[in-house]
Motif scaffolding. Structure first.
Motif, PDB file in Angstrom:
ATOM      1  N   LEU A 386       0.827  -1.207   0.000  1.00 18.50           N
ATOM      2  CA  LEU A 386       0.000   0.000   0.000  1.00 18.50           C
ATOM      3  C   LEU A 386       0.867   1.266   0.000  1.00 18.50           C
ATOM      4  CD1 LEU A 386      -2.959  -0.732   2.475  1.00 18.50           C
ATOM      5  CD2 LEU A 386      -3.113  -0.310   0.010  1.00 18.50           C
ATOM      6  N   VAL A 387       1.882   1.276   0.874  1.00 22.11           N
ATOM      7  CA  VAL A 387       2.771   2.445   0.943  1.00 22.11           C
ATOM      8  C   VAL A 387       3.519   2.614  -0.370  1.00 22.11           C
ATOM      9  CG1 VAL A 387       4.781   3.420   2.115  1.00 22.11           C
ATOM     10  CG2 VAL A 387       2.999   2.255   3.445  1.00 22.11           C
ATOM     11  N   PHE A 388       4.020   1.519  -0.933  1.00 20.86           N
ATOM     12  CA  PHE A 388       4.721   1.582  -2.220  1.00 20.86           C
ATOM     13  C   PHE A 388       3.813   2.144  -3.311  1.00 20.86           C
ATOM     14  CE2 PHE A 388       5.788  -0.446  -6.290  1.00 20.86           C
ATOM     15  CZ  PHE A 388       7.118  -0.079  -6.433  1.00 20.86           C
ATOM     16  N   THR A 389       2.551   1.699  -3.310  1.00 16.39           N
ATOM     17  CA  THR A 389       1.598   2.114  -4.340  1.00 16.39           C
ATOM     18  C   THR A 389       1.332   3.618  -4.299  1.00 16.39           C
ATOM     19  OG1 THR A 389       0.524  -0.053  -4.312  1.00 16.39           O
ATOM     20  CG2 THR A 389      -0.756   1.801  -5.188  1.00 16.39           C
ATOM     21  N   PHE A 390       1.110   4.148  -3.094  1.00 17.73           N
ATOM     22  CA  PHE A 390       0.689   5.548  -2.988  1.00 17.73           C
ATOM     23  C   PHE A 390       1.855   6.525  -2.833  1.00 17.73           C
ATOM     24  CE2 PHE A 390      -3.172   3.219  -1.885  1.00 17.73           C
ATOM     25  CZ  PHE A 390      -4.107   3.882  -2.680  1.00 17.73           C
ATOM     26  N   THR A 391       3.078   6.028  -2.819  1.00 22.03           N
ATOM     27  CA  THR A 391       4.241   6.925  -2.820  1.00 22.03           C
ATOM     28  C   THR A 391       5.039   6.827  -4.113  1.00 22.03           C
ATOM     29  OG1 THR A 391       5.632   5.235  -1.747  1.00 22.03           O
ATOM     30  CG2 THR A 391       4.486   6.799  -0.312  1.00 22.03           C
ATOM     31  N   LEU A 392       4.612   5.956  -5.027  1.00 18.11           N
ATOM     32  CA  LEU A 392       5.363   5.735  -6.263  1.00 18.11           C
ATOM     33  C   LEU A 392       5.427   6.980  -7.134  1.00 18.11           C
ATOM     34  CD1 LEU A 392       6.826   3.620  -8.023  1.00 18.11           C
ATOM     35  CD2 LEU A 392       4.592   3.014  -9.000  1.00 18.11           C
ATOM     36  N   ASP A 393       4.382   7.788  -7.120  1.00 18.16           N
ATOM     37  CA  ASP A 393       4.318   8.945  -8.030  1.00 18.16           C
ATOM     38  C   ASP A 393       4.641  10.266  -7.331  1.00 18.16           C
ATOM     39  OD1 ASP A 393       2.113   9.007  -6.420  1.00 18.16           O
ATOM     40  OD2 ASP A 393       0.646   9.342  -8.013  1.00 18.16           O
ATOM     41  N   LEU A 394       5.334  10.220  -6.183  1.00  8.53           N
ATOM     42  CA  LEU A 394       5.662  11.460  -5.466  1.00  8.53           C
ATOM     43  C   LEU A 394       6.788  12.237  -6.141  1.00  8.53           C
ATOM     44  CD1 LEU A 394       5.475  10.392  -1.695  1.00  8.53           C
ATOM     45  CD2 LEU A 394       3.766  11.606  -3.073  1.00  8.53           C
ATOM     46  N   GLY A 395       7.565  11.573  -6.987  1.00  5.12           N
ATOM     47  CA  GLY A 395       8.645  12.254  -7.681  1.00  5.12           C
ATOM     48  C   GLY A 395       9.992  12.125  -7.011  1.00  5.12           C
ATOM     49  N   TYR A 396      10.100  11.318  -5.975  1.00  4.22           N
ATOM     50  CA  TYR A 396      11.365  11.133  -5.255  1.00  4.22           C
ATOM     51  C   TYR A 396      11.800   9.666  -5.369  1.00  4.22           C
ATOM     52  CZ  TYR A 396      10.082  15.619  -3.182  1.00  4.22           C
ATOM     53  OH  TYR A 396       9.719  16.935  -2.988  1.00  4.22           O
ATOM     54  N   LEU A 397      12.854   9.427  -6.148  1.00  3.00           N
ATOM     55  CA  LEU A 397      13.322   8.060  -6.342  1.00  3.00           C
ATOM     56  C   LEU A 397      13.810   7.423  -5.046  1.00  3.00           C
ATOM     57  CD1 LEU A 397      15.216   7.916  -9.768  1.00  3.00           C
ATOM     58  CD2 LEU A 397      13.343   6.445  -9.003  1.00  3.00           C
ATOM     59  N   ILE A 398      14.377   8.231  -4.151  1.00  2.00           N
ATOM     60  CA  ILE A 398      14.882   7.682  -2.892  1.00  2.00           C
ATOM     61  C   ILE A 398      13.753   7.057  -2.084  1.00  2.00           C
ATOM     62  CG2 ILE A 398      14.631   9.907  -1.721  1.00  2.00           C
ATOM     63  CD1 ILE A 398      17.327   7.188  -1.113  1.00  2.00           C
ATOM     64  N   VAL A 399      12.550   7.641  -2.191  1.00  5.37           N
ATOM     65  CA  VAL A 399      11.390   7.074  -1.499  1.00  5.37           C
ATOM     66  C   VAL A 399      11.037   5.716  -2.096  1.00  5.37           C
ATOM     67  CG1 VAL A 399       8.940   7.396  -0.980  1.00  5.37           C
ATOM     68  CG2 VAL A 399      10.507   9.344  -0.877  1.00  5.37           C
ATOM     69  N   VAL A 400      11.145   5.612  -3.418  1.00  8.65           N
ATOM     70  CA  VAL A 400      10.843   4.336  -4.079  1.00  8.65           C
ATOM     71  C   VAL A 400      11.869   3.274  -3.673  1.00  8.65           C
ATOM     72  CG1 VAL A 400      10.437   3.193  -6.283  1.00  8.65           C
ATOM     73  CG2 VAL A 400       9.834   5.603  -6.000  1.00  8.65           C
ATOM     74  N   PHE A 401      13.134   3.672  -3.559  1.00  8.28           N
ATOM     75  CA  PHE A 401      14.156   2.738  -3.101  1.00  8.28           C
ATOM     76  C   PHE A 401      13.810   2.188  -1.708  1.00  8.28           C
ATOM     77  CE2 PHE A 401      16.969   4.250  -6.461  1.00  8.28           C
ATOM     78  CZ  PHE A 401      17.734   3.119  -6.734  1.00  8.28           C
TER      79      PHE A 401
END
Length: 523
Positions: A386-401
């Motif tokens: 869920l967290v991965f899904t709703f933070t994927l498009d925030l624009g910060y690659l470090i968050v995706v990592f």
């Protein structure tokens, strides 16, 4: 429990210095319990014991009492080498699976084919597994661990050498055939971790051993993300150089695979001289002719907790396969031109999952809380997705990592949990059969999830595809919560002998184990 070395296994046939009877002396007395061979006491409506039966029961009790009432168990040092060799050739098999897809643009240009055809070089692993898993698990049960291991390592090497013959443009069919051979090898590999752990390792290390065996496959995928792009840079203007670079990767893989095949022949034995645990000691008292593979499959599907685990395991692992396959597409949709970082995020998922596998294995060996741990990891995987899904498009690659690493830690850490939980609730059924069915379920769910999530991602957005997976994982949480935690193997190892092993079947295999358990309980 005693650990024996390679050269110290010769024992006298009588009592040892501690007064314990060797397993070879103790087992026959168990098989004469109450004057019947195991599994025969219920024949003819439970007829009375024949003359002399009471004397033989008394004799069995006396012999068991002399041996401390339990079968002798020992740990063999060879177990560590067996685990290491298996993990290594499992690693190479996983490496061969991913080496094409991580270089899809290179191989598409080299063979002059479409990206879809290159994708099939990975999909063939999933397609081959489902129809071949039942024959493979039958072979494991009927012909044993050593032959199955040799087939897996041998086909792995054969496929690697066939790839060396495909080092020319226009030879895509040959490289596809070679990859299909490696896919068949995978069928004889993925079902072995729980069998190797149970047959060779003691009760305080069996879950960790299973996790390490699974870890080898994950490490192969991680190396597959890293090494091929280094060995084979994209040189579209120099096909000869490209062929040379690919040949280094192919020949190197073939040489390593062949070496591991010969090591498998030297190292692998069917089982150690002495069983490593009391649950294995009990199983070894069962005559092989009383075992039915068909009945074992029927028993497993009559076991409601296993059926629930079969579906929930397929959902979780299939979801992980789908996320891994479509990760590049999801990342590039929101971060254009970040193909390299998409690969690094995939590597982060795998490496974090390796750590999760080891930690979960150690935790199970320490606590034996199979259902609780499985359910908690399932819930945390749901939250992570869920967290991965709703933070994927925030624009910060470090968050995706970060979110990708957390997701991989829990989703991949679930793999050994599922294997070991299945062995516990299905004991004394074959570990290879239960884990093989779990893997088949994962492959089926993986294919379906990949197709549906890919369609949703293409037509709508990555969020839509991930929400689809979240809904299914929530269903998996409910199914996991409904599983009855009947730790049969652990109960036998702990000396809790009121185990009703006939709860899910009625064939002679279960009668045999029940008879042995009753004998032990009477001491």
């Amino acid at each position: 429990m005693v650990e024996d070395g390679g050269g110290g296994e010769e024992e006298s046939e009588g009592e040892n210095e501690s007064g314990e009877m060797p397993a070879a002396a103790a087992v026959p007395s168990l098989q004469r319990c109450n004057g019947f061979l195991p599994g025969k006491e219920a024949e003819d409506g439970g007829r009375a014991a024949p003359a002399g039966g009471g004397e033989r029961a008394t004799e069995a009790e006396a012999m068991l009492a002399a041996g401390g009432g339990r079968l002798e168990t020992r740990l063999s040092r060879r177990r560590l080498v067996v685990l290491a060799v298996f993990s290594c050739y499992s690693l190479v098999n996983a490496f061969q699976w991913i080496q094409y897809s991580i270089l899809s643009n290179v191989f598409a240009g080299f063979y002059g084919v479409s990206y879809t055809q290159i994708d099939w070089l990975s999909m063939v692993y999933m397609v081959a597994y489902v129809p071949l898993i039942l024959p493979a698990t039958w072979l494991l049960d009927a012909r044993g661990l050593r032959l199955t291991a040799l087939l897996g390592a041998g086909l792995n090497a054969l496929g690697a050498w066939l790839k060396c013959a495909s080092l020319a443009p226009g030879r895509y069919p040959l490289t596809l055939a070679a990859q299909a051979v490696c896919a068949v090898a995978q069928v004889f590999i993925l079902g072995l971790p729980s069998r190797i752990a149970s047959v060779w390792f003691g009760p305080t290390e069996v879950s960790t051993a299973c996790a390490v065996a699974v870890l080898g496959n994950q490490l192969g995928t991680a190396i597959g993300f890293l090494l091929p792009p280094v060995l084979v840079p994209n040189t579209p203007n120099d096909i000869d150089l490209m062929a040379h670079n690919i040949s280094i990767m192919f020949y190197g893989t073939a040489i390593v695979s062949t070496l591991l095949f010969f090591l498998t022949g030297v190292v692998f034995e069917e089982k150690p001289k002495y069983p490593p645990s009391h649950s294995q000691a009990v199983l070894q008292t069962v005559p092989p002719e009383d075992y039915s593979y068909k009945q074992s499959i029927i028993n497993l599907f009559k076991n409601i907790p296993f059926v629930l685990l079969l579906i929930s395991y397929g959902i979780m692992t299939g979801a992980f396969y789908s996320v891994s396959t479509l990760l590049n597409q999801m990342i590039v949709t929101h971060y254009e031109g970040e193909e390299v970082n998409a690969g690094r995020i995939g590597l982060t998922l795998v490496v974090a999952g390796m750590v999760g596998s080891i930690i979960c294995g150690l935790w199970l060996d320490y606590t034996k809380t199979y259902k609780q741990t499985t359910l908690i990891v399932y819930i945390l995987s749901f939250i992570g997705l869920l967290v991965f899904t709703f933070t994927l498009d925030l624009g910060y690659l470090i968050v995706v990592f970060v979110t990708g690493g957390v997701l991989g830690f829990f989703m991949t850490g679930y793999l050994p949990l599922g294997f070991e939980f299945a062995v516990e609730i299905t004991y004394p059924e074959s570990e290879g059969t239960s884990s093989g069915l779990l893997n088949a379920s994962a492959q089926i769910f993986g294919i379906v999830f990949t197709l549906v999530q890919g369609k949703l991602t293409t037509d709508y957005s990555p969020r839509a595809g991930n929400i689809f997976l979240c809904a299914w994982i929530f269903v998996g949480i409910i199914l996991t919560a409904l599983i009855k935690s009947d730790l049969r193997r652990h109960n036998v190892n702990s000396g809790i002998m009121n185990l009703d092993v006939k709860a899910v079947s009625g064939d002679s295999f279960y009668h045999d184990c029940t008879a042995v358990l009753k004998c032990l309980a009477s001491v």
